[in-house]
Scaffold this motif. Structure first.
Motif, PDB file in Angstrom:
ATOM      1  N   LEU A 325       6.528  -6.192  11.398  1.00 50.01           N
ATOM      2  CA  LEU A 325       6.122  -5.833  10.038  1.00 50.01           C
ATOM      3  C   LEU A 325       4.983  -6.715   9.557  1.00 50.01           C
ATOM      4  O   LEU A 325       4.062  -6.253   8.876  1.00 50.01           O
ATOM      5  CB  LEU A 325       7.318  -5.949   9.090  1.00 50.01           C
ATOM      6  CG  LEU A 325       8.133  -4.690   8.845  1.00 50.01           C
ATOM      7  CD1 LEU A 325       9.299  -4.996   7.909  1.00 50.01           C
ATOM      8  CD2 LEU A 325       7.271  -3.589   8.247  1.00 50.01           C
ATOM      9  N   SER A 326       5.065  -7.997   9.890  1.00 48.19           N
ATOM     10  CA  SER A 326       4.012  -8.917   9.470  1.00 48.19           C
ATOM     11  C   SER A 326       2.662  -8.498  10.052  1.00 48.19           C
ATOM     12  O   SER A 326       1.640  -8.492   9.354  1.00 48.19           O
ATOM     13  CB  SER A 326       4.365 -10.339   9.906  1.00 48.19           C
ATOM     14  OG  SER A 326       3.364 -11.243   9.534  1.00 48.19           O
ATOM     15  N   VAL A 327       2.669  -8.114  11.333  1.00 44.55           N
ATOM     16  CA  VAL A 327       1.431  -7.668  11.975  1.00 44.55           C
ATOM     17  C   VAL A 327       0.925  -6.379  11.338  1.00 44.55           C
ATOM     18  O   VAL A 327      -0.281  -6.230  11.044  1.00 44.55           O
ATOM     19  CB  VAL A 327       1.663  -7.471  13.485  1.00 44.55           C
ATOM     20  CG1 VAL A 327       0.430  -6.845  14.136  1.00 44.55           C
ATOM     21  CG2 VAL A 327       1.982  -8.799  14.153  1.00 44.55           C
ATOM     22  N   LYS A 328       1.837  -5.420  11.092  1.00 42.35           N
ATOM     23  CA  LYS A 328       1.426  -4.139  10.514  1.00 42.35           C
ATOM     24  C   LYS A 328       0.929  -4.307   9.082  1.00 42.35           C
ATOM     25  O   LYS A 328      -0.056  -3.679   8.677  1.00 42.35           O
ATOM     26  CB  LYS A 328       2.596  -3.166  10.567  1.00 42.35           C
ATOM     27  CG  LYS A 328       2.962  -2.725  11.974  1.00 42.35           C
ATOM     28  CD  LYS A 328       4.156  -1.783  11.975  1.00 42.35           C
ATOM     29  CE  LYS A 328       4.517  -1.362  13.393  1.00 42.35           C
ATOM     30  NZ  LYS A 328       5.709  -0.465  13.424  1.00 42.35           N
ATOM     31  N   LEU A 329       1.609  -5.131   8.303  1.00 48.98           N
ATOM     32  CA  LEU A 329       1.150  -5.377   6.936  1.00 48.98           C
ATOM     33  C   LEU A 329      -0.223  -6.037   6.933  1.00 48.98           C
ATOM     34  O   LEU A 329      -1.087  -5.697   6.117  1.00 48.98           O
ATOM     35  CB  LEU A 329       2.163  -6.260   6.201  1.00 48.98           C
ATOM     36  CG  LEU A 329       3.412  -5.564   5.668  1.00 48.98           C
ATOM     37  CD1 LEU A 329       4.440  -6.595   5.207  1.00 48.98           C
ATOM     38  CD2 LEU A 329       3.059  -4.629   4.516  1.00 48.98           C
ATOM     39  N   SER A 330      -0.413  -6.977   7.850  1.00 49.17           N
ATOM     40  CA  SER A 330      -1.710  -7.646   7.941  1.00 49.17           C
ATOM     41  C   SER A 330      -2.806  -6.658   8.337  1.00 49.17           C
ATOM     42  O   SER A 330      -3.904  -6.669   7.760  1.00 49.17           O
ATOM     43  CB  SER A 330      -1.622  -8.788   8.952  1.00 49.17           C
ATOM     44  OG  SER A 330      -2.858  -9.432   9.081  1.00 49.17           O
ATOM     45  N   SER A 331      -2.492  -5.772   9.287  1.00 52.80           N
ATOM     46  CA  SER A 331      -3.483  -4.778   9.724  1.00 52.80           C
ATOM     47  C   SER A 331      -3.811  -3.808   8.596  1.00 52.80           C
ATOM     48  O   SER A 331      -4.984  -3.491   8.359  1.00 52.80           O
ATOM     49  CB  SER A 331      -2.950  -4.014  10.938  1.00 52.80           C
ATOM     50  OG  SER A 331      -2.722  -4.880  12.023  1.00 52.80           O
ATOM     51  N   ALA A 332      -2.772  -3.326   7.893  1.00 52.76           N
ATOM     52  CA  ALA A 332      -2.994  -2.403   6.790  1.00 52.76           C
ATOM     53  C   ALA A 332      -3.802  -3.064   5.674  1.00 52.76           C
ATOM     54  O   ALA A 332      -4.709  -2.460   5.097  1.00 52.76           O
ATOM     55  CB  ALA A 332      -1.656  -1.891   6.255  1.00 52.76           C
ATOM     56  N   ALA A 333      -3.456  -4.306   5.367  1.00 47.46           N
ATOM     57  CA  ALA A 333      -4.186  -5.017   4.317  1.00 47.46           C
ATOM     58  C   ALA A 333      -5.643  -5.243   4.716  1.00 47.46           C
ATOM     59  O   ALA A 333      -6.552  -5.102   3.884  1.00 47.46           O
ATOM     60  CB  ALA A 333      -3.499  -6.342   4.012  1.00 47.46           C
ATOM     61  N   ASN A 334      -5.889  -5.589   5.988  1.00 52.06           N
ATOM     62  CA  ASN A 334      -7.263  -5.791   6.452  1.00 52.06           C
ATOM     63  C   ASN A 334      -8.058  -4.494   6.402  1.00 52.06           C
ATOM     64  O   ASN A 334      -9.230  -4.489   6.011  1.00 52.06           O
ATOM     65  CB  ASN A 334      -7.258  -6.343   7.875  1.00 52.06           C
ATOM     66  CG  ASN A 334      -6.789  -7.779   7.946  1.00 52.06           C
ATOM     67  OD1 ASN A 334      -6.893  -8.521   6.965  1.00 52.06           O
ATOM     68  ND2 ASN A 334      -6.271  -8.191   9.084  1.00 52.06           N
ATOM     69  N   LEU A 335      -7.414  -3.378   6.795  1.00 54.43           N
ATOM     70  CA  LEU A 335      -8.080  -2.081   6.734  1.00 54.43           C
ATOM     71  C   LEU A 335      -8.429  -1.718   5.301  1.00 54.43           C
ATOM     72  O   LEU A 335      -9.552  -1.281   5.003  1.00 54.43           O
ATOM     73  CB  LEU A 335      -7.169  -1.013   7.350  1.00 54.43           C
ATOM     74  CG  LEU A 335      -7.694   0.428   7.303  1.00 54.43           C
ATOM     75  CD1 LEU A 335      -9.001   0.541   8.065  1.00 54.43           C
ATOM     76  CD2 LEU A 335      -6.651   1.386   7.876  1.00 54.43           C
ATOM     77  N   LEU A 336      -7.463  -1.915   4.408  1.00 52.26           N
ATOM     78  CA  LEU A 336      -7.703  -1.585   3.002  1.00 52.26           C
ATOM     79  C   LEU A 336      -8.749  -2.520   2.399  1.00 52.26           C
ATOM     80  O   LEU A 336      -9.596  -2.099   1.600  1.00 52.26           O
ATOM     81  CB  LEU A 336      -6.386  -1.679   2.231  1.00 52.26           C
ATOM     82  CG  LEU A 336      -6.339  -1.010   0.846  1.00 52.26           C
ATOM     83  CD1 LEU A 336      -6.760   0.446   0.940  1.00 52.26           C
ATOM     84  CD2 LEU A 336      -4.951  -1.111   0.266  1.00 52.26           C
ATOM     85  N   ARG A 337      -8.699  -3.784   2.778  1.00 52.64           N
ATOM     86  CA  ARG A 337      -9.687  -4.738   2.271  1.00 52.64           C
ATOM     87  C   ARG A 337     -11.085  -4.358   2.752  1.00 52.64           C
ATOM     88  O   ARG A 337     -12.075  -4.529   2.017  1.00 52.64           O
ATOM     89  CB  ARG A 337      -9.317  -6.139   2.748  1.00 52.64           C
ATOM     90  CG  ARG A 337     -10.054  -7.248   2.016  1.00 52.64           C
ATOM     91  CD  ARG A 337      -9.540  -8.618   2.419  1.00 52.64           C
ATOM     92  NE  ARG A 337      -8.183  -8.840   1.908  1.00 52.64           N
ATOM     93  CZ  ARG A 337      -7.101  -8.887   2.654  1.00 52.64           C
ATOM     94  NH1 ARG A 337      -7.200  -8.722   3.967  1.00 52.64           N
ATOM     95  NH2 ARG A 337      -5.922  -9.103   2.119  1.00 52.64           N
ATOM     96  N   THR A 338     -11.182  -3.821   3.977  1.00 48.04           N
ATOM     97  CA  THR A 338     -12.474  -3.360   4.481  1.00 48.04           C
ATOM     98  C   THR A 338     -12.985  -2.200   3.652  1.00 48.04           C
ATOM     99  O   THR A 338     -14.180  -2.135   3.307  1.00 48.04           O
ATOM    100  CB  THR A 338     -12.341  -2.945   5.959  1.00 48.04           C
ATOM    101  OG1 THR A 338     -11.884  -4.066   6.730  1.00 48.04           O
ATOM    102  CG2 THR A 338     -13.669  -2.468   6.507  1.00 48.04           C
ATOM    103  N   ARG A 339     -12.073  -1.274   3.314  1.00 49.25           N
ATOM    104  CA  ARG A 339     -12.483  -0.147   2.473  1.00 49.25           C
ATOM    105  C   ARG A 339     -12.958  -0.625   1.114  1.00 49.25           C
ATOM    106  O   ARG A 339     -13.961  -0.148   0.572  1.00 49.25           O
ATOM    107  CB  ARG A 339     -11.311   0.833   2.314  1.00 49.25           C
ATOM    108  CG  ARG A 339     -10.975   1.592   3.577  1.00 49.25           C
ATOM    109  CD  ARG A 339      -9.748   2.466   3.404  1.00 49.25           C
ATOM    110  NE  ARG A 339      -9.874   3.422   2.314  1.00 49.25           N
ATOM    111  CZ  ARG A 339      -8.944   4.319   2.007  1.00 49.25           C
ATOM    112  NH1 ARG A 339      -7.829   4.368   2.716  1.00 49.25           N
ATOM    113  NH2 ARG A 339      -9.133   5.151   1.021  1.00 49.25           N
ATOM    114  N   VAL A 340     -12.244  -1.576   0.540  1.00 48.50           N
ATOM    115  CA  VAL A 340     -12.651  -2.122  -0.755  1.00 48.50           C
ATOM    116  C   VAL A 340     -14.008  -2.796  -0.651  1.00 48.50           C
ATOM    117  O   VAL A 340     -14.879  -2.621  -1.524  1.00 48.50           O
ATOM    118  CB  VAL A 340     -11.587  -3.107  -1.270  1.00 48.50           C
ATOM    119  CG1 VAL A 340     -12.089  -3.870  -2.490  1.00 48.50           C
ATOM    120  CG2 VAL A 340     -10.306  -2.366  -1.619  1.00 48.50           C
ATOM    121  N   ASP A 341     -14.248  -3.551   0.436  1.00 46.11           N
ATOM    122  CA  ASP A 341     -15.530  -4.226   0.619  1.00 46.11           C
ATOM    123  C   ASP A 341     -16.666  -3.216   0.767  1.00 46.11           C
ATOM    124  O   ASP A 341     -17.765  -3.419   0.217  1.00 46.11           O
ATOM    125  CB  ASP A 341     -15.476  -5.130   1.851  1.00 46.11           C
ATOM    126  CG  ASP A 341     -14.563  -6.331   1.658  1.00 46.11           C
ATOM    127  OD1 ASP A 341     -14.271  -6.651   0.492  1.00 46.11           O
ATOM    128  OD2 ASP A 341     -14.137  -6.931   2.671  1.00 46.11           O
TER     129      ASP A 341
END
Length: 435
Positions: A325-341
């Motif tokens: 879960l930690s890995v998946k949450l980190s991946s999802a957050a990084n993907l979303l953060r990329t979209r925001v950027d």
């Protein structure tokens, strides 16, 4: 003869060497009855426990444990007490006098509860977790049937030590709260008997400690399942969400889930790590006693494999789910953060484009204003010049100089306008040089 300079020791050399001898086997003669308890303690309780045991030893005229000692063995009124300090628990083991072992020829009599006066000689340092009543007896043909001592449905027994002994228990507490273990001696030496007794006590102690991870895993399971479901819902929402505000909201939700998960993982890190270590110790002790099957009964290893392993797998599963879960949450957050950027970069690009357009408009307006300024200033200067020429006209007539004021004013207009334009241009160039 010159003196040879002594080598200097590493600061940890002494404790490292002493660790191999911290908990030596103690010879035990048959028959013997041993009561063993383990208390969970924190650092403060462990310090207080050491001090209390040292005070008890001093009150009996005995030496107490050293400051760094991990075990201490002392005799109190015929009973031998062994104190041991471990990472998160403390154990006390009583070896009772031989004349008090068997009442009426029956093992485990008198019951452990009747020996409370012996056990209460030391103050309880923390919550009780392990209580074992172990009886070492000589194996005879007329020995009492084990079915009368233990619950047949959970009785585990096996031959150990190459057939020189038999161990049996049902892993259930008696009315006094002690788990009974019977060891039948078939010719062991005191050293072998002492080693076997210690390993058997360690099996019961560490298998209980290993199971402390199960309640923690059961406590975390609903939280982990909820975070998994919320993560699935959020990732599905990510596929349909557009816009900076919506993505920021999703990113906040993912960050909140990740924080909750990491807090639980950090809190359970020690417990799950200790559970794995204790399980490995149990398995190593089971291998060390060398069990052999007795027909009709499971061995200790078989019994614990069937009962203990599911609990260990539950702990491992929760720990693994947390890690995934930690890995998946980190991946999802990084993907979303990329979209925001990316959206922020697009907004910045549009903003810069708008600013460039506005700057061009301001430049044109400035140029227009500068042109109007030149015309307006020229008009005022020409007006002043006109008044000057009119004032000088009368004196010029008296001096014999004749000129037309309007013509002179008109002739001055190009020169005045050019001069003013040059001054404005020089001022603007000075501003650009300063930038």
């Amino acid at each position: 003869m010159p003196k040879v300079r002594a080598f200097y020791d590493h600061p940890l050399r002494a404790p490292v060497l002493a660790e191999l001898h911290a908990r030596p086997f103690v010879p035990v003669s048959t028959p013997a009855r041993i009561l063993h308890v383990a208390f969970l303690v924190d650092r403060e309780q462990a310090i207080a426990d050491r001090a209390a045991f040292a005070a008890l030893c001093a009150s009996r005229g005995q030496s107490g444990p050293g400051r760094e000692a991990k075990q201490h063995r002392v005799s109190f009124g015929g009973a031998v007490v062994r104190w041991e300090r471990h990472a998160e628990f403390t154990t006390y083991t009583w070896e009772l006098p031989a004349e008090d072992l068997v009442e009426g020829g029956l093992p485990f009599h008198p019951p452990s509860g009747a020996l409370a006066d012996t056990l209460l000689q030391v103050p309880q340092p923390g919550p009780l977790l392990v209580a074992v009543d172990l009886q070492l007896v000589t194996d005879t043909a007329d020995a009492l049937p084990l079915d009368r001592l233990f619950d047949r449905s959970s009785l585990a027994r096996s031959d150990v030590e190459d057939g020189f002994a038999e161990v049996a228990t049902d892993f259930q507490p008696d009315p006094s709260g002690f788990v009974r273990i019977l060891v039948r001696d078939r010719g062991m030496t005191p050293d072998a008997a002492g080693a076997l007794v210690q390993r058997v006590l360690e099996i019961e102690t560490y298998r209980t400690l290993a199971l402390l991870g199960l309640p923690e895993a059961q406590r975390l399971a609903p939280t982990v399942a909820r975070i998994e479901n919320q993560l699935g819902a959020l990732t599905e929402e990510m596929r349909q969400t557009e816009g900076l505000a919506a993505n920021n909201k999703l990113l906040d939700a993912l960050t909140s889930l990740a924080s909750e998960l990491e807090a639980d993982a950090a809190a359970s890190l020690f417990r799950f790590g200790a559970t794995r270590a204790y399980e490995e110790i149990v398995n190593s002790r089971l291998r060390a006693i060398g069990e052999r099957t007795i027909s009709g009964y499971p061995t200790w290893q078989q019994f614990l494999l069937r009962r203990l392993q599911p609990a260990m797998r539950t702990c491992q599963a929760i720990e693994q789910r947390q890690a995934n879960l930690s890995v998946k949450l980190s991946s999802a957050a990084n993907l979303l953060r990329t979209r925001v950027d990316v959206e922020l970069e697009q907004q910045n690009r549009d903003l810069l484009h708008s600013m460039n357009k506005r700057a061009r408009l301001q430049l044109r307006l400035q140029q227009t204003v500068e042109g109007l300024s030149v015309a307006a200033i020229s008009y005022y200067v020409i007006s002043l010049l006109h008044y000057v020429l009119e004032g000088l006209h009368a004196r010029a007539e008296a001096a014999g100089i004749h000129y037309d004021v309007g013509t002179a004013t008109a002739a001055a207009v190009p020169f005045v306008a050019l001069g003013i334009w040059l001054v404005v241009r020089r001022i603007r160039k000075g501003h650009f040089d300063e930038e």
